[in-house]
Write an enzyme that holds these catalytic residues in place. Structure first.
Site, short mmCIF file in Angstrom:
data_model
loop_
_atom_site.label_atom_id
_atom_site.label_comp_id
_atom_site.label_asym_id
_atom_site.label_seq_id
_atom_site.Cartn_x
_atom_site.Cartn_y
_atom_site.Cartn_z
N LEU A 44 19.78 73.62 -27.76
CA LEU A 44 20.31 73.73 -26.48
C LEU A 44 20.67 72.19 -26.20
O LEU A 44 20.07 71.25 -26.18
CB LEU A 44 19.16 74.22 -25.60
CG LEU A 44 19.84 74.29 -24.16
CD1 LEU A 44 19.07 75.56 -23.60
CD2 LEU A 44 19.25 73.19 -23.07
N LEU A 45 21.86 72.26 -25.74
CA LEU A 45 22.24 70.97 -24.93
C LEU A 45 22.39 71.15 -23.41
O LEU A 45 22.97 72.29 -22.99
CB LEU A 45 23.82 70.66 -25.41
CG LEU A 45 24.69 69.59 -24.98
CD1 LEU A 45 25.49 68.80 -26.05
CD2 LEU A 45 25.25 70.10 -23.72
N ASN A 46 21.97 70.34 -22.68
CA ASN A 46 22.28 70.14 -21.25
C ASN A 46 22.72 68.94 -20.71
O ASN A 46 23.85 68.59 -21.38
CB ASN A 46 20.97 70.78 -20.44
CG ASN A 46 19.69 70.04 -20.32
OD1 ASN A 46 19.46 69.96 -21.58
ND2 ASN A 46 19.16 69.89 -19.24
N ASP A 47 22.11 68.08 -19.90
CA ASP A 47 22.85 67.11 -19.11
C ASP A 47 23.56 66.05 -19.90
O ASP A 47 22.86 65.49 -20.71
CB ASP A 47 22.04 66.50 -18.18
CG ASP A 47 21.22 67.64 -17.28
OD1 ASP A 47 21.43 68.70 -17.30
OD2 ASP A 47 20.40 66.82 -16.49
N GLN A 63 21.08 65.73 -23.19
CA GLN A 63 19.75 66.34 -23.35
C GLN A 63 19.57 67.40 -24.14
O GLN A 63 20.67 68.12 -24.21
CB GLN A 63 19.58 66.75 -21.65
CG GLN A 63 19.11 66.05 -20.64
CD GLN A 63 17.66 65.71 -20.64
OE1 GLN A 63 16.88 66.65 -20.19
NE2 GLN A 63 17.31 64.49 -21.12
N TYR A 106 13.59 63.24 -19.69
CA TYR A 106 14.55 63.89 -18.70
C TYR A 106 15.81 62.98 -18.31
O TYR A 106 15.96 61.83 -18.86
CB TYR A 106 13.89 64.41 -17.57
CG TYR A 106 13.11 65.75 -17.64
CD1 TYR A 106 13.15 66.46 -18.93
CD2 TYR A 106 12.75 66.49 -16.55
CE1 TYR A 106 12.40 67.60 -18.89
CE2 TYR A 106 12.11 67.68 -16.49
CZ TYR A 106 12.09 68.28 -17.91
OH TYR A 106 11.42 69.61 -17.88
N SER A 107 16.74 63.56 -17.67
CA SER A 107 17.93 62.92 -17.43
C SER A 107 18.09 61.62 -16.82
O SER A 107 17.28 61.18 -16.15
CB SER A 107 18.80 63.82 -16.82
OG SER A 107 19.28 64.81 -17.41
N ARG A 166 13.90 62.71 -9.72
CA ARG A 166 14.42 62.39 -11.18
C ARG A 166 15.81 62.21 -11.23
O ARG A 166 16.57 62.23 -10.18
CB ARG A 166 13.94 63.66 -12.03
CG ARG A 166 14.57 64.95 -11.72
CD ARG A 166 14.43 66.15 -12.50
NE ARG A 166 14.86 67.55 -12.08
CZ ARG A 166 14.17 68.42 -11.26
NH1 ARG A 166 13.07 68.04 -11.13
NH2 ARG A 166 14.54 69.43 -10.95
N GLU A 223 19.96 67.62 -7.87
CA GLU A 223 19.68 66.90 -9.40
C GLU A 223 21.07 66.27 -9.58
O GLU A 223 22.12 66.34 -8.88
CB GLU A 223 19.78 68.50 -10.21
CG GLU A 223 18.49 69.13 -10.26
CD GLU A 223 18.42 69.96 -11.02
OE1 GLU A 223 19.29 70.84 -11.51
OE2 GLU A 223 17.17 70.30 -11.74
C1 FRU Z 1 19.51 69.36 -14.80
C2 FRU Z 1 18.22 69.01 -15.06
C3 FRU Z 1 17.82 67.57 -14.55
C4 FRU Z 1 16.62 67.03 -15.32
C5 FRU Z 1 17.09 67.77 -16.60
C6 FRU Z 1 16.12 68.48 -17.73
O1 FRU Z 1 20.00 70.37 -15.41
O2 FRU Z 1 17.31 70.00 -14.45
O3 FRU Z 1 17.50 67.58 -13.21
O4 FRU Z 1 16.29 65.75 -15.53
O5 FRU Z 1 18.00 68.93 -16.28
O6 FRU Z 1 16.67 68.83 -18.91
#
Ligand code: FRU
Length: 482
Positions: A44-47, A63, A106-107, A166, A223
């Site tokens: 999975l890719l997120n931020d 992320q 985390y981000s 965060r 966030e």
């Molecule tokens: C946003 C978030 C950030 C956090 C990260 C964790 O998508 O929830 O606030 O740092 O993803 O993966």
């Protein structure tokens, strides 16, 4: 796969080679891998994280939970680019491997400080009772490509914040370094806090105050806040979770919004004369957008095309998430304009006049114009029955609508399958990027953006015009993916 907490937080070293190999094979079976949008190598890719310029290259991290389509133990994965279009993985990662980031790197963000790239991020730490202790920590990327984690907490969780604290974003104003962090106060209301590096020392952060951006205090968490400066004006990009829909009407589970100030008072943390709350993207999934000012001052942004707490059709292949294209930001008439960078044109493999076509490879760009009085309707990712992703312009209502209910693999029905925006009068210009399972629509040179994911069925490879006088061009685009 059933993603229990235990599995999501299984240590990286405890995954066997066989498990990783099986995952790669399953990931590879997905028919929806993009050709020119950044995707995770696995899982999975997120931020977007650490978007910056360093040592003659553009740097971006994502992320990532590398073991499947779940939000588990996160790492940062580094990419580099020469043109902000083609990004390649370098192999460098920030692993969740110290007591200060044991439950996730985390981000965060990045900025060149002296001769290194300073990476400022959140160490997610859980104790034996599973209580979270967020730590704002850092690492230095040296020019020789080595990464050195700073073995100290740079900003501790404040006593007036919960464990939701965060996503530090660092930026420079003249000679000084500042950072903003998103958080939740003890009344469970979201805030953004400004810090300054005392004597330019990135190991010594002092609170300036809570960012005054006319916070309506209805969100429970902010966030990924980002401040970028365009023509000296501060623009705050952020993701307020739980924002009251009376304050701002949105359909996505969590919105990604922005506010523009006339100026920024760095001594009082005030965005002066803040404008209204605005939608960054009118589509389905833009989130956690990260913006930064390049060394020449230009503001760029890139977004995660995905949302927390939403499942995607690609999850069946244990693969999820992609990045948007890089967007160049500018201000015009009090509004943020977002355009793809000029070098995106290098992906073009030819040019044809706009015309219906039954077969595409679902990776192309359209540059179209629609006269002021004309209704129009297009179908992308279309099957021969012309069902797919529908884009409609209704002049009487003055609205552009995108409807993804005609796609072979529907998802997130709970949040609706249509999105729309009010079009200004006059001719409409559309610049549309289509990529396997992703679309981005830039309207009137970036005045509006409407993007999203679309998971077509096997026979959905056409594009048609079903109404209107549409003129323009079709450009097949190169495959820079796997
Ligand atoms: C946003 C978030 C950030 C956090 C990260 C964790 O998508 O929830 O606030 O740092 O993803 O993966």
């Amino acid at each position: 796969m059933k993603w229990t907490t235990e599995l999501r937080y299984k240590r990286y070293e405890d995954w066997t080679e066989q498990e990783v190999q099986d995952l790669k094979e399953l990931n590879a079976q997905s028919p929806w891998h993009n050709h020119y949008h950044v995707e995770p190598a696995t899982g999975l890719l997120n931020d977007p994280n650490g978007f910056s310029y360093f040592d003659g290259k553009w740097i971006l991290f994502y992320q990532n939970f590398p073991f499947g389509a779940a939000h588990g133990l996160k790492q940062w994965v580094q990419l580099e680019s020469n043109d902000l279009v083609t990004f390649k993985e370098t192999g460098l990662k920030i692993l969740p491997d110290t007591p200060l980031d044991s439950h996730g790197a985390y981000s965060g963000s990045a900025l060149q400080v002296a001769d290194q790239l300073f990476l400022f991020y959140t160490g997610n730490v859980r104790d034996e009772y599973w209580v979270r202790h967020p730590k704002q920590i850092g690492a230095l990327l040296h020019r020789d490509g080595t990464l050195e984690k700073i073995d100290q907490v740079l900003i501790e969780q404040p006593s007036d914040a919960t464990d939701h604290f965060r996503d530090p974003q660092i930026f420079q104003l003249e000679e000084d370094y500042y950072a903003i962090v998103g958080g939740q106060d003890l009344d469970q209301k979201g805030f953004v806090r400004l810090y300054k590096a005392e004597n330019k020392d990135i190991r010594n952060w002092v609170k300036v105050g809570d960012l005054d951006f006319a916070n309506d205090r209805t969100a429970y968490m902010m966030e990924c806040p980002n401040l970028v400066f365009i023509d000296q004006q501060p623009v705050l990009l952020y993701c307020p979770q739980g924002l009251d829909k009376e304050i701002f009407d949105y359909q996505n589970i969590y919105p990604n919004l922005y506010k523009i100030g006339q100026s920024f008072d760095r001594t009082t943390a005030q965005m002066v004369d803040v404008g209204p709350l605005m939608q960054l993207d009118y589509g389905f999934e833009t989130y956690a957008t990260q913006g930064f000012n390049a060394p020449d001052g230009t503001a760029y942004a890139i977004s995660w095309m995905g949302l927390p707490d939403v499942s995607y059709p690609s999850d069946q292949y244990e693969h999820q998430g992609c990045m948007s294209l890089v967007k160049k930001l500018s201000l015009r008439d009090g509004k943020l304009y977002q355009e793809p960078v000029e070098s995106i044109k290098n992906l073009r493999q030819g040019q044809e006049d706009w015309a219906d076509r039954l077969e595409t490879n679902n990776s192309y760009e359209l540059e179209l114009s629609i006269p002021a009085q004309e209704d129009a309707s297009l179908v992308l990712f279309a099957n021969p029955a012309k069902e797919g992703l529908q884009i409609q312009i209704d002049r009487q209502a003055g609205v552009l609508t995108v409807d993804r209910s005609g796609l072979g693999n529907r998802f997130d029905l709970e949040h609706g399958e249509t999105r729309s925006l009010d079009l200004p009068e006059g001719d409409t210009k559309l610049r549309i990027f289509v990529d396997q399972s992703t679309f981005e629509i830039f309207i009137n040179d970036g005045e509006f953006v409407l993007s999203g994911r679309a998971f077509p069925g096997q026979d959905q490879t056409g594009c048609y015009q079903t109404k209107g006088q549409v003129t323009g061009h079709y450009y097949p685009l190169a495959n820079h993916g796997r």
